[in-house]
Scaffold this motif. Sequence first.
Motif, PDB file in Angstrom:
ATOM      1  N   LEU A  34       0.820  -1.205   0.000  1.00 53.95           N
ATOM      2  CA  LEU A  34       0.000   0.000   0.000  1.00 53.95           C
ATOM      3  C   LEU A  34       0.853   1.254   0.000  1.00 53.95           C
ATOM      4  CD1 LEU A  34      -2.983  -0.884   2.350  1.00 53.95           C
ATOM      5  CD2 LEU A  34      -3.016  -0.500  -0.107  1.00 53.95           C
ATOM      6  N   SER A  35       1.965   1.231   0.700  1.00 51.69           N
ATOM      7  CA  SER A  35       2.832   2.414   0.715  1.00 51.69           C
ATOM      8  C   SER A  35       3.481   2.626  -0.654  1.00 51.69           C
ATOM      9  CB  SER A  35       3.884   2.304   1.804  1.00 51.69           C
ATOM     10  OG  SER A  35       4.807   1.277   1.510  1.00 51.69           O
ATOM     11  N   ALA A  36       3.828   1.547  -1.334  1.00 51.52           N
ATOM     12  CA  ALA A  36       4.386   1.661  -2.678  1.00 51.52           C
ATOM     13  C   ALA A  36       3.342   2.208  -3.639  1.00 51.52           C
ATOM     14  CB  ALA A  36       4.892   0.309  -3.156  1.00 51.52           C
ATOM     15  N   PHE A  37       2.096   1.753  -3.508  1.00 48.97           N
ATOM     16  CA  PHE A  37       1.020   2.264  -4.353  1.00 48.97           C
ATOM     17  C   PHE A  37       0.755   3.733  -4.058  1.00 48.97           C
ATOM     18  CE2 PHE A  37      -3.540   2.981  -5.175  1.00 48.97           C
ATOM     19  CZ  PHE A  37      -3.536   2.763  -6.541  1.00 48.97           C
ATOM     20  N   GLY A  38       0.808   4.104  -2.783  1.00 48.21           N
ATOM     21  CA  GLY A  38       0.622   5.503  -2.406  1.00 48.21           C
ATOM     22  C   GLY A  38       1.720   6.386  -2.972  1.00 48.21           C
ATOM     23  N   SER A  39       2.948   5.903  -2.960  1.00 46.55           N
ATOM     24  CA  SER A  39       4.062   6.660  -3.541  1.00 46.55           C
ATOM     25  C   SER A  39       3.896   6.813  -5.045  1.00 46.55           C
ATOM     26  CB  SER A  39       5.383   5.965  -3.245  1.00 46.55           C
ATOM     27  OG  SER A  39       5.611   5.907  -1.861  1.00 46.55           O
ATOM     28  N   LEU A  40       3.456   5.755  -5.701  1.00 42.82           N
ATOM     29  CA  LEU A  40       3.220   5.814  -7.141  1.00 42.82           C
ATOM     30  C   LEU A  40       2.105   6.807  -7.465  1.00 42.82           C
ATOM     31  CD1 LEU A  40       3.867   4.597  -9.946  1.00 42.82           C
ATOM     32  CD2 LEU A  40       2.050   2.956  -9.506  1.00 42.82           C
ATOM     33  N   LEU A  41       1.061   6.810  -6.652  1.00 45.98           N
ATOM     34  CA  LEU A  41      -0.037   7.741  -6.852  1.00 45.98           C
ATOM     35  C   LEU A  41       0.416   9.181  -6.640  1.00 45.98           C
ATOM     36  CD1 LEU A  41      -2.830   6.933  -7.716  1.00 45.98           C
ATOM     37  CD2 LEU A  41      -3.587   7.124  -5.361  1.00 45.98           C
ATOM     38  N   GLN A  42       1.265   9.419  -5.654  1.00 46.08           N
ATOM     39  CA  GLN A  42       1.787  10.768  -5.422  1.00 46.08           C
ATOM     40  C   GLN A  42       2.636  11.237  -6.609  1.00 46.08           C
ATOM     41  OE1 GLN A  42       1.059  12.895  -3.103  1.00 46.08           O
ATOM     42  NE2 GLN A  42      -0.221  11.499  -1.937  1.00 46.08           N
ATOM     43  N   LEU A  43       3.420  10.340  -7.197  1.00 39.33           N
ATOM     44  CA  LEU A  43       4.198  10.693  -8.380  1.00 39.33           C
ATOM     45  C   LEU A  43       3.294  11.011  -9.568  1.00 39.33           C
ATOM     46  CD1 LEU A  43       7.193   8.193  -8.263  1.00 39.33           C
ATOM     47  CD2 LEU A  43       7.251  10.671  -7.943  1.00 39.33           C
ATOM     48  N   LEU A  44       2.209  10.270  -9.689  1.00 36.33           N
ATOM     49  CA  LEU A  44       1.245  10.526 -10.757  1.00 36.33           C
ATOM     50  C   LEU A  44       0.599  11.895 -10.579  1.00 36.33           C
ATOM     51  CD1 LEU A  44      -0.309   9.422 -13.231  1.00 36.33           C
ATOM     52  CD2 LEU A  44      -1.965   8.508 -11.619  1.00 36.33           C
ATOM     53  N   TYR A  45       0.204  12.229  -9.351  1.00 35.04           N
ATOM     54  CA  TYR A  45      -0.379  13.540  -9.079  1.00 35.04           C
ATOM     55  C   TYR A  45       0.621  14.655  -9.366  1.00 35.04           C
ATOM     56  CZ  TYR A  45      -4.355  11.322  -6.724  1.00 35.04           C
ATOM     57  OH  TYR A  45      -5.472  10.597  -6.441  1.00 35.04           O
ATOM     58  N   LEU A  46       1.874  14.439  -8.999  1.00 34.00           N
ATOM     59  CA  LEU A  46       2.908  15.437  -9.257  1.00 34.00           C
ATOM     60  C   LEU A  46       3.128  15.618 -10.761  1.00 34.00           C
ATOM     61  CD1 LEU A  46       5.076  17.336  -8.085  1.00 34.00           C
ATOM     62  CD2 LEU A  46       6.645  15.390  -8.187  1.00 34.00           C
ATOM     63  N   ALA A  47       3.121  14.531 -11.505  1.00 34.24           N
ATOM     64  CA  ALA A  47       3.299  14.616 -12.956  1.00 34.24           C
ATOM     65  C   ALA A  47       2.138  15.368 -13.610  1.00 34.24           C
ATOM     66  CB  ALA A  47       3.431  13.215 -13.556  1.00 34.24           C
ATOM     67  N   MET A  48       0.916  15.126 -13.130  1.00 30.99           N
ATOM     68  CA  MET A  48      -0.236  15.850 -13.672  1.00 30.99           C
ATOM     69  C   MET A  48      -0.141  17.337 -13.373  1.00 30.99           C
ATOM     70  SD  MET A  48      -3.515  13.302 -13.237  1.00 30.99           S
ATOM     71  CE  MET A  48      -3.418  13.108 -11.476  1.00 30.99           C
ATOM     72  N   LEU A  49       0.327  17.675 -12.187  1.00 32.88           N
ATOM     73  CA  LEU A  49       0.486  19.078 -11.820  1.00 32.88           C
ATOM     74  C   LEU A  49       1.564  19.744 -12.665  1.00 32.88           C
ATOM     75  CD1 LEU A  49      -0.043  21.532  -9.975  1.00 32.88           C
ATOM     76  CD2 LEU A  49       1.665  20.572  -8.418  1.00 32.88           C
ATOM     77  N   VAL A  50       2.685  19.081 -12.845  1.00 32.74           N
ATOM     78  CA  VAL A  50       3.777  19.650 -13.642  1.00 32.74           C
ATOM     79  C   VAL A  50       3.328  19.861 -15.084  1.00 32.74           C
ATOM     80  CG1 VAL A  50       6.068  19.131 -14.603  1.00 32.74           C
ATOM     81  CG2 VAL A  50       5.625  18.805 -12.176  1.00 32.74           C
ATOM     82  N   LEU A  51       2.614  18.904 -15.661  1.00 36.37           N
ATOM     83  CA  LEU A  51       2.125  19.048 -17.026  1.00 36.37           C
ATOM     84  C   LEU A  51       1.185  20.241 -17.145  1.00 36.37           C
ATOM     85  CD1 LEU A  51       1.894  17.942 -19.934  1.00 36.37           C
ATOM     86  CD2 LEU A  51      -0.026  16.566 -19.129  1.00 36.37           C
ATOM     87  N   ALA A  52       0.289  20.416 -16.189  1.00 38.59           N
ATOM     88  CA  ALA A  52      -0.654  21.536 -16.227  1.00 38.59           C
ATOM     89  C   ALA A  52       0.069  22.867 -16.081  1.00 38.59           C
ATOM     90  CB  ALA A  52      -1.705  21.371 -15.138  1.00 38.59           C
ATOM     91  N   VAL A  53       1.068  22.930 -15.202  1.00 39.03           N
ATOM     92  CA  VAL A  53       1.808  24.184 -15.005  1.00 39.03           C
ATOM     93  C   VAL A  53       2.616  24.536 -16.249  1.00 39.03           C
ATOM     94  CG1 VAL A  53       3.695  25.244 -13.688  1.00 39.03           C
ATOM     95  CG2 VAL A  53       1.873  24.037 -12.497  1.00 39.03           C
ATOM     96  N   VAL A  54       3.274  23.549 -16.843  1.00 39.46           N
ATOM     97  CA  VAL A  54       4.067  23.797 -18.051  1.00 39.46           C
ATOM     98  C   VAL A  54       3.165  24.255 -19.196  1.00 39.46           C
ATOM     99  CG1 VAL A  54       5.472  22.651 -19.827  1.00 39.46           C
ATOM    100  CG2 VAL A  54       5.969  22.288 -17.414  1.00 39.46           C
ATOM    101  N   ALA A  55       2.025  23.613 -19.367  1.00 39.22           N
ATOM    102  CA  ALA A  55       1.095  24.027 -20.420  1.00 39.22           C
ATOM    103  C   ALA A  55       0.583  25.446 -20.161  1.00 39.22           C
ATOM    104  CB  ALA A  55      -0.077  23.048 -20.504  1.00 39.22           C
TER     105      ALA A  55
END
Length: 112
Positions: free
Chosen positions: A3-24
Amino acid sequence: MLLSAFGSLLQLLYLAMLVLAVVAFVFAATAREDAYRAADKKKKSFWLIILGIAVAVNLLIPMLFLQLAGVVASIVFMVDVRPALKAVSGGGGGRSGGSSSDGPYGPYNGRR
């Protein structure tokens, strides 16, 4: 542990979505207003509002459905609108210098 590994993966996904939105959003803000009209795309204010909402949703509202809608808007901007803006603004060729009569293999005007 899983579960902690899945949570870390989800946090990376959220960060990637945020970075993409900010760059755009930054690319949309730095493009000229007349380039949007010349490329026959929506107005600059439209894209700034849509991408600004995408950034705000990623920062403030952790709802995956809304975040995915923001990712779709960011991808559409980066894949469709931004290349059209670059082509209209003269930034799409990748060549520096040259004249308007230059072709892909050199000048057309006889200059060697």
